[in-house]
Write a protein that holds these residues in place. Structure first.
Motif, PDB file in Angstrom:
ATOM      1  N   UNK A  39       7.071   3.541  18.339  1.00 49.14           N
ATOM      2  CA  UNK A  39       8.418   3.190  17.888  1.00 49.14           C
ATOM      3  C   UNK A  39       9.267   4.414  17.590  1.00 49.14           C
ATOM      4  N   UNK A  40       8.600   5.546  17.361  1.00 49.81           N
ATOM      5  CA  UNK A  40       9.328   6.756  16.989  1.00 49.81           C
ATOM      6  C   UNK A  40       9.567   6.875  15.493  1.00 49.81           C
ATOM      7  N   UNK A  41       8.979   5.978  14.703  1.00 55.39           N
ATOM      8  CA  UNK A  41       9.166   6.013  13.252  1.00 55.39           C
ATOM      9  C   UNK A  41       8.189   7.000  12.614  1.00 55.39           C
ATOM     10  N   UNK A  42       8.526   7.417  11.414  1.00 53.52           N
ATOM     11  CA  UNK A  42       7.662   8.312  10.645  1.00 53.52           C
ATOM     12  C   UNK A  42       6.501   7.505  10.069  1.00 53.52           C
ATOM     13  N   UNK A  43       5.293   7.822  10.489  1.00 54.69           N
ATOM     14  CA  UNK A  43       4.124   7.059  10.051  1.00 54.69           C
ATOM     15  C   UNK A  43       3.726   7.358   8.610  1.00 54.69           C
ATOM     16  N   UNK A  44       4.213   8.459   8.064  1.00 57.08           N
ATOM     17  CA  UNK A  44       3.807   8.847   6.712  1.00 57.08           C
ATOM     18  C   UNK A  44       4.641   8.133   5.653  1.00 57.08           C
ATOM     19  N   UNK A  45       4.590   6.813   5.695  1.00 51.10           N
ATOM     20  CA  UNK A  45       5.284   5.956   4.742  1.00 51.10           C
ATOM     21  C   UNK A  45       4.301   4.925   4.201  1.00 51.10           C
ATOM     22  N   UNK A  46       4.477   4.594   2.935  1.00 53.45           N
ATOM     23  CA  UNK A  46       3.630   3.573   2.326  1.00 53.45           C
ATOM     24  C   UNK A  46       3.779   2.254   3.086  1.00 53.45           C
ATOM     25  N   UNK A  67       0.900   2.811  -3.908  1.00 55.74           N
ATOM     26  CA  UNK A  67       1.334   3.410  -5.161  1.00 55.74           C
ATOM     27  C   UNK A  67       0.223   3.296  -6.197  1.00 55.74           C
ATOM     28  N   UNK A  68       0.420   3.966  -7.324  1.00 54.45           N
ATOM     29  CA  UNK A  68      -0.624   4.022  -8.349  1.00 54.45           C
ATOM     30  C   UNK A  68      -0.952   2.637  -8.892  1.00 54.45           C
ATOM     31  N   UNK A  69       0.042   1.780  -8.978  1.00 53.96           N
ATOM     32  CA  UNK A  69      -0.137   0.466  -9.581  1.00 53.96           C
ATOM     33  C   UNK A  69      -1.153  -0.380  -8.823  1.00 53.96           C
ATOM     34  N   UNK A  70      -1.168  -0.277  -7.501  1.00 58.41           N
ATOM     35  CA  UNK A  70      -2.075  -1.136  -6.740  1.00 58.41           C
ATOM     36  C   UNK A  70      -3.198  -0.377  -6.033  1.00 58.41           C
ATOM     37  N   UNK A  71      -3.309   0.906  -6.308  1.00 62.02           N
ATOM     38  CA  UNK A  71      -4.304   1.728  -5.611  1.00 62.02           C
ATOM     39  C   UNK A  71      -5.719   1.191  -5.809  1.00 62.02           C
ATOM     40  N   UNK A  72      -6.014   0.667  -7.004  1.00 60.39           N
ATOM     41  CA  UNK A  72      -7.367   0.205  -7.301  1.00 60.39           C
ATOM     42  C   UNK A  72      -7.593  -1.244  -6.891  1.00 60.39           C
ATOM     43  N   UNK A  73      -6.558  -1.905  -6.363  1.00 62.89           N
ATOM     44  CA  UNK A  73      -6.668  -3.333  -6.038  1.00 62.89           C
ATOM     45  C   UNK A  73      -6.672  -3.607  -4.539  1.00 62.89           C
TER      46      UNK A  73
END
Length: 216
Positions: A39-46, A67-73
């Protein structure tokens, strides 16, 4: 080793299609990056894949840069092989790219190829139809929101067009007062017109009364 052929479409743009062949032991991160190479998009996105029902209802989440809030889930894309989440020969995944400015995709397994082609490097872009809409970025050139709205990188801002700065409120107040005065002026004109009609009607009644008196 089996090869999975995935069909990827924008949720709102069915005519933009990508088909990607990928090894069953490769990861969701490999698929994520292959999609955005196409697609040409930046893959380094959440971003996240969700195991999906046939009706695109989200199930288990497989995340990239959570993100930190859901990293463990959630489980991480880089640790998740595709084969571990394929329960159906037409398995579907709902995919959200870039949670800061999210765009949604449908990812569907359309074919399982039993043998890899030794001459192909996987993931492999097998089909590309339609141009991927340009992502709307701040401070970038004019672009198009994949949801269809034409936009420029800095969204139209009336106050900016007027060279307004937050500290300078006099101009804004003056504009507001002008708007109020204009409305009042219109109301006064309507009132004056009504008064004129009222006066004419009153004079007419008075004239008719005087005429009748003379007759009698």
């Amino acid at each position: 080793m089996a090869i999975y052929k995935f069909k990827i479409t924008f949720e709102d743009f069915d005519d933009v299609v990508r088909e990607i062949d990928i090894k069953s032991n490769q990861t969701f991160e490999d698929l994520h990056k292959a999609i955005h190479k196409s697609t040409g998009y930046n893959a380094e996105k959440s971003s996240s894949f969700y195991v999906s029902t046939d009706n695109w209802l989200k199930g288990d989440e497989i995340a990239y840069l959570p993100n930190e809030r859901k990293k463990d889930r959630v489980v991480l894309m880089e640790n998740s092989k595709l084969s571990g989440f394929i329960e159906d020969p037409h398995q579907k995944f709902y995919y959200t790219y870039n949670f800061d400015r999210p765009y949604d995709f449908h990812v569907e397994l359309v074919k399982i190829i039993l043998e890899a082609d030794p001459h192909i490097e996987y993931p492999f872009l097998a089909k590309s139809a339609g141009e991927a809409p340009k992502i709307m970025e701040q401070n970038g050139p004019q672009s198009v929101d994949p949801r269809g709205a034409a936009a420029s990188a800095s969204e139209f801002d009336f106050l900016n067009e007027m060279n307004f700065v937050p500290e300078d409120t006099d101009e804004l107040e003056a504009m507001g007062e002008m708007g109020i005065n204009a409305e009042e002026s219109d109301e006064e004109e309507d009132s004056e017109e009504n008064d004129e009609f009222g006066d004419e009607f009153s004079d007419s009644e008075s004239y008719e009364d005087d005429t009748h008196k003379d007759d009698y």
